[in-house]
Design a protein around this motif. Structure first.
Motif, PDB file in Angstrom:
ATOM      1  N   ALA A 198      31.036  32.642  43.958  1.00  0.00           N
ATOM      2  CA  ALA A 198      32.223  32.996  44.299  1.00  0.00           C
ATOM      3  C   ALA A 198      33.464  32.020  43.926  1.00  0.00           C
ATOM      4  O   ALA A 198      34.538  32.454  43.627  1.00  0.00           O
ATOM      5  CB  ALA A 198      32.229  32.913  45.990  1.00  0.00           C
ATOM      6  N   GLU A 199      32.994  30.899  43.520  1.00  0.00           N
ATOM      7  CA  GLU A 199      33.859  29.816  43.030  1.00  0.00           C
ATOM      8  C   GLU A 199      34.377  30.012  41.950  1.00  0.00           C
ATOM      9  O   GLU A 199      35.943  29.771  41.525  1.00  0.00           O
ATOM     10  CB  GLU A 199      33.227  28.495  42.827  1.00  0.00           C
ATOM     11  N   GLU A 200      33.889  30.921  40.960  1.00  0.00           N
ATOM     12  CA  GLU A 200      34.098  31.389  39.806  1.00  0.00           C
ATOM     13  C   GLU A 200      35.210  32.364  39.717  1.00  0.00           C
ATOM     14  O   GLU A 200      36.089  32.611  38.870  1.00  0.00           O
ATOM     15  CB  GLU A 200      33.106  31.827  38.953  1.00  0.00           C
ATOM     16  N   LEU A 201      35.295  33.301  40.797  1.00  0.00           N
ATOM     17  CA  LEU A 201      36.113  34.341  40.839  1.00  0.00           C
ATOM     18  C   LEU A 201      37.217  34.100  42.001  1.00  0.00           C
ATOM     19  O   LEU A 201      38.391  34.834  42.005  1.00  0.00           O
ATOM     20  CB  LEU A 201      35.388  35.568  41.351  1.00  0.00           C
ATOM     21  N   ILE A 202      37.105  33.050  42.841  1.00  0.00           N
ATOM     22  CA  ILE A 202      38.348  33.249  43.880  1.00  0.00           C
ATOM     23  C   ILE A 202      39.550  32.907  43.606  1.00  0.00           C
ATOM     24  O   ILE A 202      40.666  33.391  44.086  1.00  0.00           O
ATOM     25  CB  ILE A 202      37.662  31.963  44.966  1.00  0.00           C
ATOM     26  N   SER A 203      39.874  32.148  42.531  1.00  0.00           N
ATOM     27  CA  SER A 203      41.161  31.776  41.909  1.00  0.00           C
ATOM     28  C   SER A 203      41.751  33.053  41.455  1.00  0.00           C
ATOM     29  O   SER A 203      43.079  33.302  42.001  1.00  0.00           O
ATOM     30  CB  SER A 203      41.222  30.692  40.835  1.00  0.00           C
ATOM     31  N   PRO A 204      41.491  33.826  40.592  1.00  0.00           N
ATOM     32  CA  PRO A 204      42.077  35.138  40.236  1.00  0.00           C
ATOM     33  C   PRO A 204      42.250  36.078  41.581  1.00  0.00           C
ATOM     34  O   PRO A 204      43.219  36.917  41.564  1.00  0.00           O
ATOM     35  CB  PRO A 204      41.282  35.638  39.134  1.00  0.00           C
ATOM     36  N   LEU A 205      41.251  36.077  42.424  1.00  0.00           N
ATOM     37  CA  LEU A 205      41.113  37.042  43.606  1.00  0.00           C
ATOM     38  C   LEU A 205      42.292  36.616  44.248  1.00  0.00           C
ATOM     39  O   LEU A 205      42.906  37.291  44.925  1.00  0.00           O
ATOM     40  CB  LEU A 205      39.827  37.238  44.113  1.00  0.00           C
ATOM     41  N   ALA A 206      42.426  35.427  44.627  1.00  0.00           N
ATOM     42  CA  ALA A 206      43.593  34.781  45.700  1.00  0.00           C
ATOM     43  C   ALA A 206      44.762  34.939  44.975  1.00  0.00           C
ATOM     44  O   ALA A 206      45.576  35.590  45.765  1.00  0.00           O
ATOM     45  CB  ALA A 206      43.154  33.528  45.870  1.00  0.00           C
ATOM     46  N   TYR A 207      44.868  34.601  43.708  1.00  0.00           N
ATOM     47  CA  TYR A 207      46.221  34.916  43.124  1.00  0.00           C
ATOM     48  C   TYR A 207      46.579  36.434  43.300  1.00  0.00           C
ATOM     49  O   TYR A 207      47.806  36.793  43.623  1.00  0.00           O
ATOM     50  CB  TYR A 207      46.209  34.660  41.725  1.00  0.00           C
ATOM     51  N   ALA A 208      45.795  37.379  42.925  1.00  0.00           N
ATOM     52  CA  ALA A 208      46.106  38.822  42.993  1.00  0.00           C
ATOM     53  C   ALA A 208      46.448  39.368  44.414  1.00  0.00           C
ATOM     54  O   ALA A 208      47.268  39.958  44.580  1.00  0.00           O
ATOM     55  CB  ALA A 208      44.831  39.680  42.628  1.00  0.00           C
ATOM     56  N   CYS A 209      45.719  38.723  45.445  1.00  0.00           N
ATOM     57  CA  CYS A 209      46.010  39.225  46.828  1.00  0.00           C
ATOM     58  C   CYS A 209      47.279  38.765  47.276  1.00  0.00           C
ATOM     59  O   CYS A 209      47.992  39.409  47.939  1.00  0.00           O
ATOM     60  CB  CYS A 209      45.008  38.827  47.730  1.00  0.00           C
ATOM     61  N   GLY A 210      47.581  37.450  46.812  1.00  0.00           N
ATOM     62  CA  GLY A 210      48.876  37.116  47.057  1.00  0.00           C
ATOM     63  C   GLY A 210      50.014  37.643  46.561  1.00  0.00           C
ATOM     64  O   GLY A 210      51.082  38.042  47.125  1.00  0.00           O
TER      65      GLY A 210
END
Length: 219
Positions: free
Chosen positions: A204-216
């Motif tokens: 999850a740590e590998e994907l969380i940054s782009p996913l959080a950015y996109a959700c923001g």
């Protein structure tokens, strides 16, 4: 693979079903080839020409795509033989996959999911399978344990977990697998298909940054 190819691949991912692969055969293949636990869910019945959920509940939120019993977790199996026997009893049952076992899933809105896929491509991240559901959600398969890690990972990125529509599905939850249908809304598809190349799932740590950015961006 480009995002355009990934999106086009959602149609390609349905080809086995179009060639006549039954839900039974697909469920068995998931257990046999991916070693995923599977369990049968509800199914759709034609009532007066309309597809209705077997639960017969008015306003069912996921017609034909939810568990049929409270102890569904004990029903899930990774045995292809047992899976075959269960779907022989109800060949039209949804294919449901429990999370928190061989994988967890990061669930985001569809628009954020496609934005994240484009960002992940630029970052050259390795993805696991990703589903696209008729209720406009995308589920990114990651290593088990994500549901515990994600809140802290989001805080480290400066996001309050409650501020984003990013949900980690772990123990006690499930996802519907292709080609399960949500009533008249359509079928679950693969945005990123299971392949030999993505058998090993990302953390999850590998994907969380782009996913959080996109959700923001999608708020």
């Amino acid at each position: 693979m480009s995002v355009e190819e990934t999106i086009q691949g959602t149609e390609t991912a349905q080809l086995p079903q179009q060639r006549g692969e039954s839900l039974l055969e697909t469920a068995v293949r998931y257990a046999e080839e991916r070693h995923w636990d599977v369990f049968p869910g509800a199914w759709l019945d034609a009532v007066d020409g309309v597809q209705r959920c077997s639960c017969r509940q008015p306003g069912c939120e996921a017609p034909g795509a939810h568990p049929t019993r409270p102890d569904w977790a004990t029903q899930a199996t990774g045995s292809a033989t047992v899976a075959r026997r269960m779907w022989q009893k109800q060949p039209n049952a949804a294919i449901l996959l429990p999370t928190g076992r061989t994988f967890d899933a990061l669930s985001v809105p569809e628009t954020a999911g496609f934005l994240a896929l484009a960002r992940m491509e630029r970052m050259e991240l390795t993805l696991g399978p990703v589903t696209l559901t008729p209720d406009r959600r995308m589920h990114f398969f990651v290593l088990p344990g994500a549901s515990v890690k994600v809140p802290d990972l989001m805080r480290k990125l400066g996001w309050a977990p409650s501020s984003l529509d990013l949900v980690a599905l772990g123990e006690g939850a499930y996802v519907a697998a292709p080609p399960t249908r949500f009533g008249s809304r359509g079928a679950v598809q693969w945005a990123c298909r299971p392949t030999p190349a993505n058998r090993w799932l990302p953390d999850a740590e590998e994907l969380i940054s782009p996913l959080a950015y996109a959700c923001g961006r999608d708020r």
